[in-house]
Scaffold this active site. Structure first.
Site, PDB file in Angstrom:
ATOM      1  NE  ARG A  93     -33.213   4.051   9.360  1.00 55.73           N
ATOM      2  CZ  ARG A  93     -33.006   3.501   8.165  1.00 55.73           C
ATOM      3  NH1 ARG A  93     -31.968   3.840   7.458  1.00 55.73           N
ATOM      4  NH2 ARG A  93     -33.846   2.610   7.694  1.00 55.73           N
ATOM      5  NE  ARG A 130     -38.365  -3.314   0.823  1.00 60.99           N
ATOM      6  CZ  ARG A 130     -37.894  -2.246   1.462  1.00 60.99           C
ATOM      7  NH1 ARG A 130     -37.675  -1.116   0.816  1.00 60.99           N
ATOM      8  NH2 ARG A 130     -37.681  -2.305   2.757  1.00 60.99           N
ATOM      9  NE  ARG A 162     -34.608  -4.776   3.645  1.00 64.23           N
ATOM     10  CZ  ARG A 162     -34.467  -3.461   3.672  1.00 64.23           C
ATOM     11  NH1 ARG A 162     -34.279  -2.778   2.551  1.00 64.23           N
ATOM     12  NH2 ARG A 162     -34.525  -2.803   4.817  1.00 64.23           N
ATOM     13  NE  ARG A 173     -37.171  -1.799   8.496  1.00 66.27           N
ATOM     14  CZ  ARG A 173     -37.589  -2.126   7.274  1.00 66.27           C
ATOM     15  NH1 ARG A 173     -38.449  -3.115   7.104  1.00 66.27           N
ATOM     16  NH2 ARG A 173     -37.154  -1.480   6.235  1.00 66.27           N
TER      17      ARG A 173
HETATM   18  P1  AMP Z   1     -32.769   0.475   5.215  1.00 69.09           P
HETATM   19  O1  AMP Z   1     -32.331  -0.409   4.093  1.00 69.09           O
HETATM   20  O2  AMP Z   1     -32.369   1.921   5.020  1.00 69.09           O
HETATM   21  O3  AMP Z   1     -34.240   0.331   5.556  1.00 69.09           O
HETATM   22  O4  AMP Z   1     -31.959   0.003   6.501  1.00 69.09           O
HETATM   23  C1  AMP Z   1     -32.094  -1.315   7.011  1.00 69.09           C
HETATM   24  C2  AMP Z   1     -31.660  -1.362   8.465  1.00 69.09           C
HETATM   25  O5  AMP Z   1     -30.286  -0.970   8.581  1.00 69.09           O
HETATM   26  C3  AMP Z   1     -32.402  -0.396   9.402  1.00 69.09           C
HETATM   27  O6  AMP Z   1     -33.643  -0.935   9.842  1.00 69.09           O
HETATM   28  C4  AMP Z   1     -31.391  -0.274  10.532  1.00 69.09           C
HETATM   29  O7  AMP Z   1     -31.358  -1.431  11.337  1.00 69.09           O
HETATM   30  C5  AMP Z   1     -30.068  -0.236   9.778  1.00 69.09           C
HETATM   31  N1  AMP Z   1     -29.694   1.155   9.390  1.00 69.09           N
HETATM   32  C6  AMP Z   1     -29.539   1.653   8.124  1.00 69.09           C
HETATM   33  N2  AMP Z   1     -29.189   2.934   8.151  1.00 69.09           N
HETATM   34  C7  AMP Z   1     -29.112   3.290   9.460  1.00 69.09           C
HETATM   35  C8  AMP Z   1     -28.803   4.503  10.142  1.00 69.09           C
HETATM   36  N3  AMP Z   1     -28.520   5.623   9.469  1.00 69.09           N
HETATM   37  N4  AMP Z   1     -28.827   4.490  11.503  1.00 69.09           N
HETATM   38  C9  AMP Z   1     -29.109   3.366  12.190  1.00 69.09           C
HETATM   39  N5  AMP Z   1     -29.417   2.198  11.615  1.00 69.09           N
HETATM   40  C10 AMP Z   1     -29.422   2.145  10.253  1.00 69.09           C
END
Ligand code: AMP
Length: 221
Positions: A93, A130, A162, A173
């Site tokens: 990310r 969602r 969520r 985000r």
């Molecule tokens: P996601 O389900 O991929 O949208 O991830 C949900 C949350 O998890 C994100 O908003 C971050 O807080 C954390 N997160 C997931 N993957 C990462 C990553 N590669 N680096 C940093 N934070 C992450």
């Protein structure tokens, strides 16, 4: 179709990464490694690590790079990824995570990083509707609910919104995505690994585009 793939799937929140990665993992018979799902599972287990991760997630902030790199390093050491590969969803990310991933993989280079492109307006609409299973992570929406009373069709878990799909966290985000994650697209372009696919249309349309992109790359190399 050749089983096995080493893919990174990029795209802003709401672009359909989770849905498409699950399908790609079934199609290529490889593990779907979702760092968001790993963090949510840790949060549910109420460990010290999980509690800290949840604070970052609920605020829509990124978990620090060192933590994430350690988590993914450990997962990539399992034999399943060595044998067939992986679909990485939500990692890398940041540019630092992309550098670390390239180093971790060494000679097991990525096939491709695929960016699923979607206009922000459409992403916002999708995130607002969602809903996810809080046990297995299956994805639903207010338009496509589970069959029975917000209970997951796959595992019977509760299907909820969520915490980080609330409007304030969504905005944060998307800002972070533009700041930290969008530059990754340039990073993969420079490393000749990037393909962009259109994220509009049905999940079947987008899936066909993703498989087409990987097959085209394989034929070209
Ligand atoms: P996601 O389900 O991929 O949208 O991830 C949900 C949350 O998890 C994100 O908003 C971050 O807080 C954390 N997160 C997931 N993957 C990462 C990553 N590669 N680096 C940093 N934070 C992450």
């Amino acid at each position: 179709m050749v089983p096995g793939a080493r893919l990174v799937i990029l795209g802003k929140q709401g672009a359909g990464k989770g849905t498409q990665c699950a399908r790609l993992a079934r199609h290529y018979v490889v593990p779907h490694i979702s760092t968001g799902d790993m963090l949510r599972a840790a949060a549910r287990s109420q460990t010290e690590f999980g509690r800290k991760a949840k604070e970052f997630m609920d605020a829509g902030e990124l978990v620090p790079d060192e933590v994430m790199i350690g988590l993914v390093k450990e997962r990539l050491e399992y034999e399943d990824t060595a044998l067939r590969g992986f679909i990485l969803d939500g990692f890398p990310r940041t540019a630092a995570q992309a550098e670390a991933l390239a180093e971790l993989l060494g000679e097991r280079e990525l096939d491709l990083a695929i960016d699923i492109e979607l206009p922000t307006e459409e992403a916002l609409a999708r995130l607002g509707s969602r809903r996810v299973c809080n046990v297995c992570g299956a994805i639903y929406s207010t338009d496509k609910a589970p069959y029975v009373n917000w209970t997951c069709d796959h595992c019977g878990g509760e299907v909820v919104q969520r915490e980080d799909d609330q409007p304030e966290a969504i905005r944060r985000r998307l800002v972070l995505y533009e700041e930290q994650t969008a530059p990754l697209i340039a990073w993969y372009l420079e490393h000749d690994k990037l393909v962009t696919v259109d994220g509009l249309g049905t999940p079947e349309d987008v899936f066909r585009r993703l498989v087409g992109a990987l097959e085209a790359k394989r034929q070209a190399t």
